[in-house]
Motif scaffolding. Structure first.
Motif, PDB file in Angstrom:
ATOM      1  N   PHE A  96      -9.947  19.502 -28.776  1.00 39.23           N
ATOM      2  CA  PHE A  96     -11.057  20.415 -28.501  1.00 39.23           C
ATOM      3  C   PHE A  96     -11.183  20.688 -27.007  1.00 39.23           C
ATOM      4  CE2 PHE A  96     -15.565  21.656 -28.179  1.00 39.23           C
ATOM      5  CZ  PHE A  96     -15.644  22.581 -29.208  1.00 39.23           C
ATOM      6  N   GLU A  97     -11.039  19.638 -26.205  1.00 37.86           N
ATOM      7  CA  GLU A  97     -11.092  19.821 -24.756  1.00 37.86           C
ATOM      8  C   GLU A  97      -9.926  20.659 -24.256  1.00 37.86           C
ATOM      9  OE1 GLU A  97     -11.203  15.913 -23.152  1.00 37.86           O
ATOM     10  OE2 GLU A  97     -13.386  15.696 -23.361  1.00 37.86           O
ATOM     11  N   ARG A  98      -8.758  20.428 -24.838  1.00 38.55           N
ATOM     12  CA  ARG A  98      -7.573  21.169 -24.394  1.00 38.55           C
ATOM     13  C   ARG A  98      -7.697  22.656 -24.697  1.00 38.55           C
ATOM     14  NH1 ARG A  98      -2.928  23.317 -26.101  1.00 38.55           N
ATOM     15  NH2 ARG A  98      -3.440  22.980 -28.305  1.00 38.55           N
ATOM     16  N   VAL A  99      -8.199  22.983 -25.876  1.00 41.12           N
ATOM     17  CA  VAL A  99      -8.248  24.384 -26.315  1.00 41.12           C
ATOM     18  C   VAL A  99      -9.495  25.114 -25.806  1.00 41.12           C
ATOM     19  CG1 VAL A  99      -8.346  25.891 -28.336  1.00 41.12           C
ATOM     20  CG2 VAL A  99      -6.888  23.859 -28.371  1.00 41.12           C
ATOM     21  N   GLY A 101     -12.023  23.707 -23.565  1.00 39.25           N
ATOM     22  CA  GLY A 101     -12.705  23.108 -22.415  1.00 39.25           C
ATOM     23  C   GLY A 101     -13.471  24.053 -21.514  1.00 39.25           C
ATOM     24  N   PRO A 102     -12.842  25.111 -20.989  1.00 37.03           N
ATOM     25  CA  PRO A 102     -13.532  25.990 -20.035  1.00 37.03           C
ATOM     26  C   PRO A 102     -14.722  26.754 -20.640  1.00 37.03           C
ATOM     27  CG  PRO A 102     -11.148  26.244 -19.900  1.00 37.03           C
ATOM     28  CD  PRO A 102     -11.422  25.459 -21.135  1.00 37.03           C
ATOM     29  N   GLN A 103     -14.730  26.943 -21.960  1.00 43.04           N
ATOM     30  CA  GLN A 103     -15.787  27.729 -22.586  1.00 43.04           C
ATOM     31  C   GLN A 103     -16.956  26.903 -23.135  1.00 43.04           C
ATOM     32  OE1 GLN A 103     -12.370  28.303 -23.821  1.00 43.04           O
ATOM     33  NE2 GLN A 103     -12.205  29.675 -22.053  1.00 43.04           N
ATOM     34  N   ILE A 104     -16.837  25.586 -23.110  1.00 39.23           N
ATOM     35  CA  ILE A 104     -17.852  24.735 -23.739  1.00 39.23           C
ATOM     36  C   ILE A 104     -19.229  24.923 -23.093  1.00 39.23           C
ATOM     37  CG2 ILE A 104     -18.594  22.349 -24.119  1.00 39.23           C
ATOM     38  CD1 ILE A 104     -15.623  21.624 -24.471  1.00 39.23           C
ATOM     39  N   GLU A 105     -19.282  24.922 -21.769  1.00 37.35           N
ATOM     40  CA  GLU A 105     -20.567  25.011 -21.070  1.00 37.35           C
ATOM     41  C   GLU A 105     -21.213  26.385 -21.212  1.00 37.35           C
ATOM     42  OE1 GLU A 105     -22.475  22.771 -19.521  1.00 37.35           O
ATOM     43  OE2 GLU A 105     -21.094  21.234 -20.203  1.00 37.35           O
ATOM     44  N   ALA A 112     -19.729  28.551 -32.016  1.00 32.71           N
ATOM     45  CA  ALA A 112     -18.891  29.496 -31.272  1.00 32.71           C
ATOM     46  C   ALA A 112     -17.408  29.178 -31.426  1.00 32.71           C
ATOM     47  CB  ALA A 112     -19.274  29.468 -29.792  1.00 32.71           C
ATOM     48  N   PHE A 113     -17.081  27.918 -31.786  1.00 32.86           N
ATOM     49  CA  PHE A 113     -15.681  27.511 -31.916  1.00 32.86           C
ATOM     50  C   PHE A 113     -15.378  27.141 -33.366  1.00 32.86           C
ATOM     51  CE2 PHE A 113     -17.360  26.165 -27.760  1.00 32.86           C
ATOM     52  CZ  PHE A 113     -16.657  27.042 -26.940  1.00 32.86           C
ATOM     53  N   ILE A 114     -15.902  27.924 -34.293  1.00 34.69           N
ATOM     54  CA  ILE A 114     -15.749  27.622 -35.722  1.00 34.69           C
ATOM     55  C   ILE A 114     -14.285  27.629 -36.146  1.00 34.69           C
ATOM     56  CG2 ILE A 114     -15.912  29.987 -36.589  1.00 34.69           C
ATOM     57  CD1 ILE A 114     -17.633  26.827 -38.018  1.00 34.69           C
ATOM     58  N   LYS A 115     -13.418  28.335 -35.418  1.00 37.13           N
ATOM     59  CA  LYS A 115     -11.992  28.365 -35.751  1.00 37.13           C
ATOM     60  C   LYS A 115     -11.334  27.001 -35.567  1.00 37.13           C
ATOM     61  CE  LYS A 115     -11.228  33.273 -34.731  1.00 37.13           C
ATOM     62  NZ  LYS A 115     -10.480  34.253 -33.897  1.00 37.13           N
ATOM     63  N   PHE A 116     -12.042  26.103 -34.861  1.00 36.30           N
ATOM     64  CA  PHE A 116     -11.496  24.756 -34.677  1.00 36.30           C
ATOM     65  C   PHE A 116     -11.451  24.008 -36.006  1.00 36.30           C
ATOM     66  CE2 PHE A 116     -11.680  20.300 -33.133  1.00 36.30           C
ATOM     67  CZ  PHE A 116     -10.574  20.321 -32.300  1.00 36.30           C
ATOM     68  N   ASP A 117     -12.114  24.556 -37.024  1.00 37.41           N
ATOM     69  CA  ASP A 117     -12.081  23.937 -38.358  1.00 37.41           C
ATOM     70  C   ASP A 117     -10.656  23.739 -38.854  1.00 37.41           C
ATOM     71  OD1 ASP A 117     -13.069  23.279 -41.141  1.00 37.41           O
ATOM     72  OD2 ASP A 117     -12.008  25.160 -41.540  1.00 37.41           O
ATOM     73  N   THR A 118      -9.751  24.638 -38.497  1.00 33.36           N
ATOM     74  CA  THR A 118      -8.348  24.518 -38.927  1.00 33.36           C
ATOM     75  C   THR A 118      -7.761  23.191 -38.460  1.00 33.36           C
ATOM     76  OG1 THR A 118      -8.069  26.920 -38.827  1.00 33.36           O
ATOM     77  CG2 THR A 118      -6.066  25.584 -38.845  1.00 33.36           C
TER      78      THR A 118
END
Length: 222
Positions: A96-99, A101-105, A112-118
């Motif tokens: 999650f941090e690798r993909v 990281g810059p957008q988390i804050e 917002a990162f629902i695609k991380f479900d994959t």
């Protein structure tokens, strides 16, 4: 087995991602998700400062890690090895941090990162069977220990917020009851004054009436 997986920003409790297929075989899954939301809310309020913790809830255990202002949480069966649960969360954290990281804050909307479900689903499958050679090797990995991670009860963890709510509700109730009591006290005092002075007022009224009648009769005498 891994039952639920959720990721949230600690600073404000904003949910960032979750396992979309999670909870289908969990009775009262919505209740446990509400507990997770309450936990994220407590973390955002600074009620729990441990960066790693296990929390017992019914037949399950929440495990979470906090890294880079993000909380990675999973709910597993009580029998599921704690060591695997935390290594599963470590894998999620690293990716999650690798993909993202810059957008988390700067993320402004929920999930917002629902695609991380994959990635969540793919990784969860790797950890479901504790008897695979891969997972047995992880269990035997002496470099990754979880003995120092605290285990608490969900009522104990969430009780801080609940107690504050109870105090607030009690205070409001006492204020309301005090107002009712004050109103009743004023009514009782008014009634007591009426009972005390009504006879005197009646006597005075009768005396005044008799005096007025006598005065009228006197004025009409020849």
């Amino acid at each position: 087995m891994v039952k639920l997986t959720l990721i949230a920003r600690v600073t404000d409790g904003l949910p960032l991602a979750e396992g979309l297929d999670d909870g289908r075989d969990v009775k009262d899954a919505e209740m446990y998700k509400q507990q997770v939301k309450a936990l994220f809310k407590n973390l955002a309020s600074g009620h729990n400062d441990a960066s790693r913790m296990s929390i017992e809830t019914g037949p399950y255990i929440f495990h979470y890690i906090i890294e880079g202002r993000v909380c990675y949480l999973t709910m597993c069966d009580r029998s599921y090895p704690k060591k695997l649960a935390f290594q599963y969360l470590e894998d999620l954290k690293n990716e999650f941090e690798r993909v993202n990281g810059p957008q988390i804050e700067t993320a402004a909307r929920p999930y917002a990162f629902i695609k991380f479900d994959t990635f969540i689903q793919k990784t969860k499958k790797l950890y479901q069977d504790t008897r695979t050679q891969r997972n047995i090797a992880k269990l035997n990995d002496e470099l990754y220990e979880v003995h120092q991670i605290m285990t608490r009860n969900v009522q104990e963890v969430l009780g801080v917020g609940e107690k504050l709510d109870q105090v607030s509700q009690m205070s409001s109730r006492l204020t309301s009851e005090s107002r009712v009591y004050a109103d009743k006290a004023r009514d009782l005092n008014r009634q007591a004054l009426i009972r005390k002075w009504a006879p005197v007022a009646i006597v005075l009224g009768v005396v005044f009436l008799l005096f007025w009648i006598k005065t009228k009769l006197w004025c009409h005498m020849p």
